[in-house]
Design a protein around this motif. Structure first.
Motif, PDB file in Angstrom:
ATOM      1  N   LEU A   1      31.331  47.210  48.226  1.00  0.00           N
ATOM      2  CA  LEU A   1      32.267  47.070  49.327  1.00  0.00           C
ATOM      3  C   LEU A   1      33.099  48.338  49.436  1.00  0.00           C
ATOM      4  O   LEU A   1      33.541  48.882  48.415  1.00  0.00           O
ATOM      5  N   ALA A   2      33.335  48.783  50.645  1.00  0.00           N
ATOM      6  CA  ALA A   2      34.196  49.943  50.852  1.00  0.00           C
ATOM      7  C   ALA A   2      35.635  49.591  50.475  1.00  0.00           C
ATOM      8  O   ALA A   2      36.041  48.424  50.563  1.00  0.00           O
ATOM      9  N   PRO A   3      36.423  50.568  50.034  1.00  0.00           N
ATOM     10  CA  PRO A   3      37.813  50.287  49.637  1.00  0.00           C
ATOM     11  C   PRO A   3      38.646  49.640  50.729  1.00  0.00           C
ATOM     12  O   PRO A   3      39.566  48.879  50.438  1.00  0.00           O
ATOM     13  N   ASP A   4      38.371  49.927  51.991  1.00  0.00           N
ATOM     14  CA  ASP A   4      39.169  49.387  53.085  1.00  0.00           C
ATOM     15  C   ASP A   4      38.554  48.139  53.708  1.00  0.00           C
ATOM     16  O   ASP A   4      38.904  47.753  54.821  1.00  0.00           O
ATOM     17  N   THR A   5      37.634  47.475  52.998  1.00  0.00           N
ATOM     18  CA  THR A   5      37.001  46.267  53.519  1.00  0.00           C
ATOM     19  C   THR A   5      38.039  45.176  53.746  1.00  0.00           C
ATOM     20  O   THR A   5      38.829  44.879  52.850  1.00  0.00           O
ATOM     21  N   PRO A   6      38.069  44.566  54.930  1.00  0.00           N
ATOM     22  CA  PRO A   6      39.026  43.469  55.158  1.00  0.00           C
ATOM     23  C   PRO A   6      38.673  42.242  54.330  1.00  0.00           C
ATOM     24  O   PRO A   6      37.524  42.049  53.938  1.00  0.00           O
ATOM     25  N   GLY A   7      39.692  41.417  54.066  1.00  0.00           N
ATOM     26  CA  GLY A   7      39.468  40.192  53.328  1.00  0.00           C
ATOM     27  C   GLY A   7      39.785  40.324  51.856  1.00  0.00           C
ATOM     28  O   GLY A   7      40.331  41.314  51.400  1.00  0.00           O
ATOM     29  N   ARG A   8      39.414  39.302  51.121  1.00  0.00           N
ATOM     30  CA  ARG A   8      39.662  39.264  49.668  1.00  0.00           C
ATOM     31  C   ARG A   8      38.433  38.717  48.964  1.00  0.00           C
ATOM     32  O   ARG A   8      37.665  37.922  49.532  1.00  0.00           O
ATOM     33  N   GLN A   9      38.233  39.139  47.745  1.00  0.00           N
ATOM     34  CA  GLN A   9      37.138  38.603  46.942  1.00  0.00           C
ATOM     35  C   GLN A   9      37.567  37.286  46.296  1.00  0.00           C
ATOM     36  O   GLN A   9      38.655  37.187  45.723  1.00  0.00           O
ATOM     37  N   VAL A  10      36.716  36.281  46.416  1.00  0.00           N
ATOM     38  CA  VAL A  10      36.997  34.979  45.828  1.00  0.00           C
ATOM     39  C   VAL A  10      36.589  34.993  44.366  1.00  0.00           C
ATOM     40  O   VAL A  10      35.431  35.319  44.049  1.00  0.00           O
ATOM     41  N   PRO A  11      37.513  34.688  43.439  1.00  0.00           N
ATOM     42  CA  PRO A  11      37.143  34.669  42.026  1.00  0.00           C
ATOM     43  C   PRO A  11      36.049  33.628  41.776  1.00  0.00           C
ATOM     44  O   PRO A  11      36.071  32.532  42.332  1.00  0.00           O
ATOM     45  N   ARG A  12      35.086  33.975  40.943  1.00  0.00           N
ATOM     46  CA  ARG A  12      33.983  33.076  40.633  1.00  0.00           C
ATOM     47  C   ARG A  12      34.074  32.648  39.181  1.00  0.00           C
ATOM     48  O   ARG A  12      34.316  33.443  38.300  1.00  0.00           O
ATOM     49  N   SER A  13      33.885  31.344  38.959  1.00  0.00           N
ATOM     50  CA  SER A  13      33.983  30.818  37.600  1.00  0.00           C
ATOM     51  C   SER A  13      32.715  31.116  36.810  1.00  0.00           C
ATOM     52  O   SER A  13      31.671  31.386  37.367  1.00  0.00           O
TER      53      SER A  13
END
Length: 324
Positions: free
Chosen positions: A312-324
């Protein structure tokens, strides 16, 4: 409402479907059981074994033409691209689908698998990437040759477990897809979705898979049949760098729904990116809009960068969802 079953509209002068400027070269490909599938190829002028080819898997009963502008965008950015329709839909429908007992598993294990084999034959030695929308992300895990997928981008990908629907829409969606859809299918011998404005007409087996209220794919009718035949589902064959994109106002692609499918891709490396419409200065995006050309400048580069780099590019919109 009539149950009359009408095939895809064709140009009566030529006998072939009318094409648009955004579409590539049409092709026909036979699945392993002989069913004739139709699609389009965007092929760069010179062969290059280092250039990836991207297969685009459609959502349930959405024609591959919906993805033509996105395919042209990938082509303009240096990829070879293939789009296709699942059996009974669009370019893969040449007659009535009344009585066609095609299922979700047929669409993945037979139709998508045929595209994987075609990509290997038509683009020998080239990396193979996949973009899957909605059920198309699930289909990417049903091909026996899934190990050849290098990178995978899914958008709103899930297999319609009703408890995963967004709470504020859940009961309306349950009534529409798990009560009305199977009832009309029982009456008509196929789902007349086009007459209702609810996607394309759909085969009975697909309706059974979608409407069955089971949390596990192997509990869906065609999933059970595949388990009985092979002893295992083929999702673990996929080892691709996988980006799952979900949109917060997509009532199908909730976090539980996306994660439920990602858990099946046990051998893939997985990133789940959650985007709010406000992240791209929009009020709403929903389940279908990602592939519309209005999002070429905001959402399409996310998929493009992942297919190019696996990151992902540094300026990608959104957030990464933590995965268990």
């Amino acid at each position: 409402m009539s149950c009359q079953d009408t095939p895809a509209r064709q140009d009566m002068r030529s006998g072939s479907p009318t094409l648009t400027a955004e579409q590539g070269e049409p092709f026909k490909e036979a699945a392993a059981d002989g069913f004739a599938l139709g699609g389009f190829t965007w092929r760069q002028f010179l062969p290059d074994s280092q250039r990836p080819v991207v297969i685009i898997n459609a959502a349930t009963s959405v024609r591959c033409r919906h993805y033509s502008r996105f395919a042209a965008y990938l082509f303009a950015n240096g990829f070879d691209v293939m789009t296709y329709d699942y059996r009974g839909i669009g370019e893969s429908r040449s007659a009535s689908i009344k009585g066609l007992n095609a299922s979700w598993t047929d669409w993945g294990a037979l139709d998508f698998e045929a595209m994987l084999k075609r990509a290997q034959r038509e683009f020998p030695g080239q990396p193979i990437d996949v973009v899957g929308h909605s059920f198309g992300g699930c289909a990417a895990g049903l091909g026996e040759s899934g190990r050849v997928i290098r990178r995978l981008v899914t958008v709103g990908a899930q297999f319609a477990y009703w408890r995963d629907y967004a709470p504020e829409h859940r009961w309306r969606m349950f009534g529409k897809w798990h009560v009305v859809m199977p009832l009309l299918t029982l009456i008509c011998g196929y789902f007349p979705g086009k007459r209702l404005g609810w996607l394309e007409d759909s085969p009975t087996g697909v309706v059974r898979d979608w409407s069955t209220p089971a949390a596990r794919y192997e509990q869906r009718p065609s999933g059970r049949a595949l388990m009985k035949k092979t002893g295992a589902l083929p999702f673990a064959n996929v080892r691709a760098q996988t980006l799952a994109i979900s949109i917060s106002d997509d009532p199908y692609g909730t976090i539980p729904a996306i994660e439920r499918l990602l858990d099946y891709l046990s051998n893939a490396t997985k990133t789940h990116l959650r985007i709010e419409p406000q992240d791209i200065n929009e009020q709403q995006v929903g389940h279908f809009a990602f592939f519309r050309s209005a999002y070429q400048a905001t959402l399409w580069p996310i998929a493009l960068t992942w297919l190019q780099t696996g990151t992902l590019a540094p300026d990608t919109p959104g957030r990464q969802v933590p995965r268990s």
